[in-house]
Scaffold this active site. Structure first.
Site, PDB file in Angstrom:
ATOM      1  N   ASP A 186      -5.884 -54.950 121.252  1.00 24.87           N
ATOM      2  CA  ASP A 186      -5.978 -56.041 120.285  1.00 24.87           C
ATOM      3  C   ASP A 186      -6.109 -55.526 118.861  1.00 24.87           C
ATOM      4  O   ASP A 186      -6.282 -54.332 118.623  1.00 24.87           O
ATOM      5  CB  ASP A 186      -7.199 -56.915 120.608  1.00 24.87           C
ATOM      6  CG  ASP A 186      -7.029 -57.695 121.899  1.00 24.87           C
ATOM      7  OD1 ASP A 186      -5.882 -58.056 122.227  1.00 24.87           O
ATOM      8  OD2 ASP A 186      -8.041 -57.938 122.577  1.00 24.87           O
TER       9      ASP A 186
ATOM     10  N   TYR B  18     -12.040 -47.420 129.109  1.00 28.92           N
ATOM     11  CA  TYR B  18     -12.394 -47.689 127.717  1.00 28.92           C
ATOM     12  C   TYR B  18     -13.775 -47.126 127.410  1.00 28.92           C
ATOM     13  O   TYR B  18     -14.631 -47.018 128.290  1.00 28.92           O
ATOM     14  CB  TYR B  18     -12.419 -49.195 127.447  1.00 28.92           C
ATOM     15  CG  TYR B  18     -11.069 -49.850 127.328  1.00 28.92           C
ATOM     16  CD1 TYR B  18     -10.483 -50.057 126.081  1.00 28.92           C
ATOM     17  CD2 TYR B  18     -10.382 -50.283 128.457  1.00 28.92           C
ATOM     18  CE1 TYR B  18      -9.247 -50.675 125.970  1.00 28.92           C
ATOM     19  CE2 TYR B  18      -9.143 -50.898 128.357  1.00 28.92           C
ATOM     20  CZ  TYR B  18      -8.585 -51.092 127.106  1.00 28.92           C
ATOM     21  OH  TYR B  18      -7.356 -51.699 126.995  1.00 28.92           O
TER      22      TYR B  18
END
Length: 269
Positions: free
Chosen positions: A51, A109
C-alpha cells in the site's frame, strides 16, 4: 526469457506498488527502468502489492523479455536507471513456470515501532513513532492467539477484494531491540491491511489499554469495527517472500538494514 528480481524500496513517496493514473507508483518506476534496459516494454508482476507508504526489503517480481542480458547486467543496469529509493538486490533467470505471486507459498512482514517519548529527527520515515511505553512481552503473548488458520474479518479492511477472509499465520513474534519494537509476522497470504490492523490492536495491548485476551476475543467476533484503528504505514516492510526450493532464488538479510539481523530470544527480556 523470464527474469525474477529481488527489490528493495522506501515507499514513503509512492502511492503503493500498483501503477495508477496521475500518481507515482513503484511499479511505474520499475517498469520504466526495465523497459529501458530491455529496449522493449516489459510488464512487471509482483509477489505482494504493498500500500501507499509501505516499504520492502524482500519484494520479488518477474517479467518476460526477449532481451539477452547477464544477471549482473540486469542488476547494475536497472539500479543505474532507478530512483534512489528503489533498488534491485539480485536478478535471476527463472523457469517459465515461475510466477512472482502465484508461485509464492508465504509472505513475511516486519513492523517497526520507535518506542520513545520523543520522536527521532533521524528517522522521520521508515518507523512508526509511539510515545507511550509498550510492553513487548504482552504484545507477543497476544499475538499467539492468531496463529494458525482463521477467519480474519476483524482485521480486514472494508475495501478488501479477496474472496475469503481466511488466512494461515505461521508465526507472529514481537521483540524489543533497544528503543525499537519489531512485530515479525508470516502467513500464507494477507487480507488488505491485515498486518497494520493487527499491529493497531497489539499497540492497545502493549500500552495496557486492553488485556492480552482481548486479541482472542477480537478474532472470534469477526467484526472490524471492534478492533483498534489501523496502524500507520510508515513502519511496515515486506521483508521476505517464500517459494519452493526448486526455484533456487537468492536470499538477502531480512532487514531493514539499520536493524542488522536481530536475534530473537523469548526466554529473556
Amino acid at each position: 526469457m523470464k527474469i525474477a528480481l529481488g527489490i528493495e524500496y522506501n515507499g514513503t513517496h509512492y502511492f503503493g506498488w500498483q501503477r495508477q493514473a496521475n500518481v507515482t507508483s513503484v511499479q511505474e518506476k520499475l517498469e520504466s527502468a526495465v523497459s529501458f534496459v530491455a529496449n522493449e516494454f516489459c510488464q512487471i508482476y509482483c509477489a505482494g502489492r504493498t500500500d501507499s507508504g509501505v516499504h520492502a526489503t524482500g519484494q520479488v517480481v518477474h517479467f518476460d523479455t526477449k532481451a539477452i542480458r547477464s544477471e549482473k547486467a540486469w542488476t547494475f543496469g536497472l539500479n543505474a536507471n532507478l530512483p534512489a529509493d528503489i533498488a534491485v538486490r539480485w536478478a535471476k533467470v527463472v523457469s517459465e513456470d515461475f510466477h512472482a505471486r502465484f508461485s509464492a507459498t508465504a509472505r513475511r512482514y516486519r513492523y517497526l515501532i520507535y518506542n520513545h517519548p520523543l520522536r527521532s529527527a533521524l528517522f522521520p520515515t521508515g518507523v512508526t513513532h509511539h510515545h507511550v511505553a509498550l510492553d513487548h512481552r504482552l504484545m507477543h503473548q497476544a499475538g499467539q492467539y492468531l496463529l494458525g488458520e482463521h477467519d480474519f474479518s476483524s482485521f480486514r479492511a472494508a475495501q478488501c477484494q479477496s474472496n475469503t477472509p481466511w488466512r494461515n499465520i505461521h508465526h507472529l513474534h514481537v521483540f524489543r531491540q533497544a528503543n525499537y519494537i519489531i512485530v515479525d509476522i508470516q502467513a500464507n497470504a494477507f487480507v488488505h491491511h491485515m498486518v497494520r490492523n493487527i499491529v493497531g490492536s497489539l499497540l492497545e495491548i502493549g500500552s495496557g489499554k486492553q488485556p492480552v485476551e482481548w486479541m482472542d476475543w477480537l478474532l472470534t467476533q469477526k467484526d472490524r469495527t471492534l478492533a483498534a484503528p489501523t496502524a500507520k504505514p510508515d513502519g511496515l516492510y515486506l521483508v521476505e517472500v517464500k517459494y519452493p526450493n526448486h526455484f533456487n532464488l537468492p536470499k538477502n538479510p531480512l532487514g531493514p538494514l539499520f536493524l542488522g539481523e536481530p536475534k530473537i530470544d523469548f526466554n529473556h527480556d
